[in-house]
Design a protein around this motif. Structure first.
Motif, short mmCIF file in Angstrom:
data_model
loop_
_atom_site.label_atom_id
_atom_site.label_comp_id
_atom_site.label_asym_id
_atom_site.label_seq_id
_atom_site.Cartn_x
_atom_site.Cartn_y
_atom_site.Cartn_z
N ALA A 187 48.96 34.57 33.50
CA ALA A 187 50.39 34.29 33.49
C ALA A 187 50.83 34.29 32.04
N THR A 188 51.65 35.22 31.67
CA THR A 188 51.98 35.35 30.26
C THR A 188 53.24 34.56 29.89
N LYS A 189 54.16 34.47 30.85
CA LYS A 189 55.43 33.83 30.51
C LYS A 189 55.66 32.61 31.37
N ARG A 190 56.35 31.62 30.80
CA ARG A 190 56.69 30.46 31.61
C ARG A 190 57.73 30.86 32.64
N GLY A 191 57.92 30.02 33.60
CA GLY A 191 58.89 30.31 34.64
C GLY A 191 58.16 30.42 35.96
N TYR A 192 58.64 31.35 36.76
CA TYR A 192 57.97 31.58 38.03
C TYR A 192 57.07 32.81 37.90
N PHE A 193 55.85 32.67 38.36
CA PHE A 193 54.94 33.81 38.41
C PHE A 193 55.07 34.44 39.78
N GLU A 194 55.52 35.68 39.80
CA GLU A 194 55.61 36.36 41.09
C GLU A 194 54.41 37.28 41.21
N PRO A 195 53.50 36.97 42.14
CA PRO A 195 52.25 37.72 42.18
C PRO A 195 52.50 39.18 42.50
N PRO A 196 51.90 40.09 41.73
CA PRO A 196 52.05 41.51 42.03
C PRO A 196 51.22 41.88 43.25
N ARG A 197 51.27 43.15 43.61
CA ARG A 197 50.53 43.63 44.77
C ARG A 197 49.04 43.41 44.62
N ILE A 198 48.43 43.02 45.70
CA ILE A 198 46.97 42.93 45.73
C ILE A 198 46.48 44.12 46.53
N LYS A 199 45.49 44.78 46.01
CA LYS A 199 44.92 45.91 46.76
C LYS A 199 43.73 45.40 47.55
N ILE A 200 43.75 45.65 48.84
CA ILE A 200 42.63 45.27 49.69
C ILE A 200 41.97 46.57 50.09
N SER A 201 40.73 46.76 49.70
CA SER A 201 40.13 48.06 49.98
C SER A 201 38.71 47.89 50.49
N THR A 202 38.24 48.96 51.08
CA THR A 202 36.85 48.96 51.53
C THR A 202 36.36 50.39 51.56
N THR A 203 35.08 50.55 51.28
CA THR A 203 34.45 51.86 51.43
C THR A 203 33.30 51.77 52.43
N TYR A 204 33.22 50.64 53.09
CA TYR A 204 32.17 50.44 54.08
C TYR A 204 32.30 51.50 55.19
N PRO A 205 31.23 52.01 55.78
CA PRO A 205 29.84 51.68 55.50
C PRO A 205 29.16 52.59 54.47
N THR A 206 29.63 53.82 54.29
CA THR A 206 28.82 54.74 53.48
C THR A 206 29.42 55.03 52.11
N GLY A 207 30.62 54.54 51.86
CA GLY A 207 31.22 54.85 50.57
C GLY A 207 31.81 56.24 50.50
N LEU A 208 31.89 56.93 51.64
CA LEU A 208 32.41 58.30 51.62
C LEU A 208 33.93 58.33 51.76
N ALA A 209 34.48 57.27 52.33
CA ALA A 209 35.92 57.21 52.47
C ALA A 209 36.41 55.89 51.89
N LEU A 210 37.63 55.91 51.41
CA LEU A 210 38.21 54.70 50.84
C LEU A 210 39.45 54.35 51.66
N ALA A 211 39.41 53.16 52.28
CA ALA A 211 40.58 52.69 53.02
C ALA A 211 41.16 51.54 52.23
N TRP A 212 42.49 51.53 52.11
CA TRP A 212 43.07 50.42 51.38
C TRP A 212 44.44 50.08 51.90
N SER A 213 44.88 48.90 51.53
CA SER A 213 46.21 48.47 51.87
C SER A 213 46.69 47.57 50.73
N TYR A 214 47.97 47.28 50.76
CA TYR A 214 48.49 46.38 49.74
C TYR A 214 49.03 45.13 50.40
N PHE A 215 48.96 44.06 49.67
CA PHE A 215 49.49 42.81 50.19
C PHE A 215 50.22 42.14 49.04
#
Lengths: 696, 319
Positions: free
Chosen positions: B147-175
């Protein structure tokens, strides 16, 4: 997109890689230097010791030395250069050494992809059904390793982890089969993009282009398969199954070969397209055809074996003036032909000058005794070809001629004399060679035909299996009225060779061990039936999997889809894919509506009821907190809510609670909450937020 | 950070598609999936195998090639399924001081019938965590963000990802959590001009530099407020003397904006923040005066947080 994960490979990941590399490399030891395996094991163990902290990671110098030693070893191993064998050996060496520097996930992935490639490359050496099964094992282990090296949170113990990875890999590999089969059957097959060197590990097998009877003291006969054939209608009798391979015209006194000059394959093909071409005017179709289909084991040679004369044939083949059918390329994969032979056809009533010249050639001044004998018999037969032939065969039959696979050597000159007058022991080549010599000595065009005779009928699979030990040589004699007619002088000496097949005939000549093995096989019918069944399975495998080429594909598709166009085919493929995708999706539960747990659905209901009454629960707020918050505004509602909270907590956290009862209670409370009135009439209460309370 | 127009468009599209929310169950609409780097590498291997199969006319090489292709396609579904059905819920953000890390607490939960492995939650360049949702129904995790500035911290997007099981594909979403975290000013210890630390008087009472009770007269130091210069003494001696005052802890102390000897707003807030921390640690009773807001003297956690919040939000367009 980069993810700052720690992507180094763990100890168990390395173990996975070790297993995968071992499985992939093992079968190559049959063809390539075996010491590649210890190199691989040593590399992995080194790396494992580094991971455990026992050893240091090798530095660049050590690595260079190791690689240099490996390459040196390959040079010394005497693999030809350049060859695919050597390329593969280098690839395997790299594969073995790579594990030494597998640190990052990426290195592991490279090893595994190389492994997939090597599994496929192994099929260049063999396409047997067992090799196929082994490939499946390799794919599974490699996929398991691919799963195993991924960064993961470990909650299971190592054994369980490996087991779960293996289970998943097996499941995935098996689930991929239907889709794979569809692609396999429908993906278009293209002709080779560029010409290739000799297949790795491929040696020329099968019959030779030369025949030197006098040089062979002991004919070793292999039990390897040459080809299999099925007949459309009835199977011709065994004695008619002469599978023509090539004809040998030129005799130099010792060796028979096809043409006066030795041609390589390309030049020979040019001959066949030119002087040696087969024209339709040469023959006259007669009688009923024998329709058959033959699937040849790749031999590294272009020769195919067909019934004489095969005049209709489908497949990538060319036909020559001597009525042979040969493959258009050197066979490196199973070759399939569909053919019809017309045994009653008269071939070549007119002989071209070239052909006559070829079929009349004899070496100058060799074998004087044979020439003398020929002239005498020719006179005795009154210059009648029929009678002359009978005389020769009679001679073979009545004089002390023996059929043996271990004949004495005949020296370098006058080999025909040596055989006919002195040794009188030999096998088909001796008899065929001297027969043709006797014919040509009196000016009758004749030639040696080599190929296979007979074969073993497989009752289970309804096909004929022809083995290398069925190799045979016989002759063809030309006369103006009858054209080319086949004779088998060997039958005069050993009639059972043809009637009973070489298998039984050879048994007499073989060692005690083989004889006893045969005896066991004959006395245990189930054993031979089992081996027939296995062979039938092999045949289906060869026919439909290994031999699934462009033509087979076109035939299969035509059979299934009728006359198809590219558009319909594309549509079919697309719809199959879509249908499969949907099925998979349903099966994997992609479209299943997320099911809520009991707790979730109760909470959801509660939130909805209270939202209508103007109370909004913060996501992080427990029901208890929420109840207190509501109580401060709405005492009655709060009381109900507190009851709800009590029951809810016991549902969630009290393992002793009666779930059904508690759920009943909760549902009842929800109903009450729904009906509960808001006391401050006419005014909606603003949603409360805990943060605002403290502000007052 | 400047974004090119395409990125802007993409970000905008994402905001529309995945608006900030405190709870989301990942499903078809919210999951993106592409082949990963190694997936693309596998496609290259497949091309190689295809060429091998064609040139050697080798059916089993084709089989391996098509098998890998089928595996690759199947794997996409597996990867997708590993993310689909995960419910992500933002719980809270602990208040923090500017320059330190705001910690977001999240809860991941799953449906009882399905296990999820190796899911990465990633705040790009800040923090990431790898979790599994197989051995338990739900898991709580903490992600931190500077948190660099005082005030309200508005959390940016979180990336939720997975490459399970083989690492050949990447699935992700944002929250994007719909939460705000308070960021207090960065505390600044100022031990120069005004002695902010509490001294101990002879009587044993805790003294803090303040403005109500006269304590002593001492030599002027640069930075002393001009109002406190003892002009009479100056007239007498020609030396500058400063009247110093203390607040006895028995009585309320005031932390006053005007008495912080620096003209810069942020620094003032930082100094005041440090003072609030200091006083709270000694459990003193104190009040806070900043322009536009006066917090009556009190003590305790609630008061303390109230003071810090006032400092955090000073001059900012919130509420």
């Amino acid at each position: 997109m980069g993810c700052p994960m720690n992507k180094t490979i763990t100890y168990s990941g390395m173990l996975w890689l070790l297993a995968a590399q071992f499985v992939v490399m093992l079968p190559f030891t049959l063809y390539l230097p075996w010491w590649l395996i210890p190199i691989m094991v040593a590399s992995v163990i080194w790396r494992l010791r580094v991971l455990k902290g026992y050893s240091a990671q090798p530095n660049a110098l050590v690595k260079t030395l190791l690689v240099a030693m490996g390459v040196g070893g390959l040079v010394l191993s005497g693999l030809p250069f350049p060859s695919l064998d050597l390329m593969l050996a280098v690839l395997l060496l790299g594969f073995a050494f790579k594990s030494l520097e597998v640190v990052q996930l990426r290195d592991g992935v490279i090893v595994i992809f190389l492994g997939y490639l090597l599994v496929a490359l192994h099929f260049l050496y063999t396409q047997e059904i067992l090799a196929g099964a082994y490939g499946l094992l390799g794919m599974t282990i490699l996929t398991g390793a691919l799963i195993g090296i991924q960064p993961a949170v470990t909650v299971l113990n190592p054994f369980e982890t490996v087991r779960s990875h293996l289970k998943l890999a097996t499941l995935m590999v098996l689930q991929a089969i239907p889709l794979m089969l569809i692609i396999f059957f429908l993906a278009p097959r293209l002709p080779p993009l560029w010409s290739l060197p000799m297949m790795p590990g491929q040696t020329k097998t099968g019959i030779s282009e030369r025949m030197t009877p006098g040089d062979i003291a002991d004919l070793t006969r292999s039990t390897e398969l040459a080809f299999r054939a099925t007949f459309k209608n009835t199977r011709p009798p065994q004695a008619q199954l002469y599978w023509r391979g090539l004809t040998l015209n030129y005799f130099d006194g010792k060796t028979w070969q096809q043409l006066p000059e030795d041609y390589d394959f390309i030049n020979f093909k040019n001959q066949v397209k030119g002087e040696y071409a087969l024209f339709n005017k040469n023959f006259e179709l007669r009688g009923d055809p024998i329709e058959y289909e033959a699937l040849y084991v790749p031999s590294g040679q272009p020769w195919l074996f067909t019934l004489t004369p095969t005049l209709n044939v489908e497949g990538d083949v060319i036909r020559a003036a001597d009525y042979r059918v040969m493959a258009n390329t050197i066979t490196q994969s199973p070759a399939l032909i569909k053919a019809s032979s017309y045994p009653q056809t008269i071939r070549d009533t007119k002989l071209t000058h070239t052909m006559r010249h070829l079929a009349s050639q004899l070496p100058q001044g060799s074998d004087p005794r044979t020439h003398e004998l020929a002239q005498r018999w020719w006179r005795e037969s009154g210059q009648n070809v029929e009678r002359y032939i009978k005389l020769i065969l009679h001679h073979f039959r009545t004089q002390e001629f023996y059929y043996t696979l271990s004949p004495p050597l005949l020296g370098d000159q006058n080999t025909i004399d040596a055989f006919l007058f002195d040794s009188r022991k030999g096998f088909c080549s001796h008899y065929a060679g001297s027969f043709v010599f006797l014919m040509r000595a009196v000016g009758i065009p004749a030639r040696v035909v080599v190929g296979y005779q007979g074969g073993k009928w497989n009752e289970q699979g309804n096909y004929l299996a022809v083995y290398q030990y069925d190799a045979h040589a016989w002759v063809e004699v030309w006369q103006p009225e009858t054209g080319w007619v086949e004779y088998d002088p060997t039958t005069a000496v050993a009639p059972s060779r043809v009637t009973e097949g070489s298998d039984a005939f050879l048994a007499q000549e073989e060692g005690l061990l083989r004889q006893s093995f045969r005896a066991v096989q004959n006395n245990l019918p189930w054993l031979s039936s089992l081996s027939q069944q296995l062979d039938a399975l092999q045949y289906q495998w060869q026919r439909w999997v290994v031999g699934y080429d462009h033509d087979t594909q076109a035939n299969v598709l035509r059979k299934w889809l009728g006359d198809f166009s590219i558009t319909t085919l594309t549509l079919v493929i697309l719809s199959v894919f879509v249908a499969l995708g949907v099925l998979w999706g349903i099966w994997l539960g992609l479209w299943r509506k997320p099911r809520l747990t009991l707790e979730q659905s109760l909470m959801h209901e509660l939130d909805q009821i209270l939202a209508k009454k103007g109370f909004k629960r913060e996501p992080a707020q427990t029901v208890g907190d929420f109840a207190q918050q509501v109580s401060s505004k709405q005492a009655d509602l709060g009381k109900l809510l507190q009851q709800f909270a009590q029951h809810f907590e016991s549902l969630c956290y009290n393992p002793m609670a009666n779930k059904a009862d508690t759920t009943q209670q909760l549902k009842r409370l929800l109903k009450q909450l729904k009906k509960a009135p808001i006391t401050q009439l006419g005014r909606k209460i603003a949603p409360l937020k805990p943060s605002r309370i403290s502000e007052g | 950070m400047r974004l090119n127009p395409w990125e802007q468009r993409w970000q905008h599209w994402l905001d529309q598609r995945l608006p900030a929310k405190n709870q989301r169950t990942l499903a078809q609409r919210s999951i993106f999936i592409i082949p990963s780097g190694s997936g693309l590498a596998l496609l290259v291997v497949l091309g190689l195998l295809m060429i091998l199969g064609i040139n050697f006319q080798n059916s089993l090489v084709y089989v391996v090639c098509f098998w890998l292709l089928a595996l690759f396609i199947l794997n996409i579904l597996y990867t997708y399924r590993n993310l689909a059905g995960v419910t992500i819920k933002a719980l809270r953000i602990e208040p923090c001081f500017a320059g330190s890390h705001a910690v977001l607490e999240l809860e991941l939960s799953r449906m009882p019938t399905r296990a999820h492995w190796n899911i990465v939650l990633d705040w790009s360049k800040q923090d990431h965590v790898l979790v599994e949702l197989a051995s338990c129904q739900s898991v709580r995790i903490q992600l931190s963000h500077l948190a660099t500035k005082r005030g309200y911290f508005e959390p940016p997007r979180i990336k939720i990802s997975t490459t399970y099981p083989t690492g050949l594909a990447l699935a992700w979403s944002y929250f994007t959590p719909d939460l705000k975290g308070l960021v207090y000013p960065e505390p600044l210890q100022q031990d120069s001009a005004l002695a902010h630390q509490g001294n101990t008087d002879n009587s044993g009472k805790i003294l803090t530099a303040g403005g109500s009770d006269f304590n002593e007269l001492r030599a002027y130091k640069t930075g002393d407020p001009i109002q406190r210069i003892h002009w009479a003494k100056y007239a007498q001696t020609g030396q500058l003397y400063t009247k110093s005052f203390v607040d006895y802890a028995s009585e309320a102390l005031w932390l006053d904006w005007n008495q912080v000897p620096t003209p810069r707003t942020e620094q003032r807030l930082s100094v005041l923040c440090a003072q609030v921390l200091e006083l709270n640690a000694t459990q003193a009773v104190f009040g806070l005066k900043i322009p536009g807001k006066t917090i009556e003297p009190a003590s305790g956690e609630v008061h303390y947080e109230q003071c810090l919040k006032a400092l955090a939000l000073y001059g900012l367009p919130y509420e």
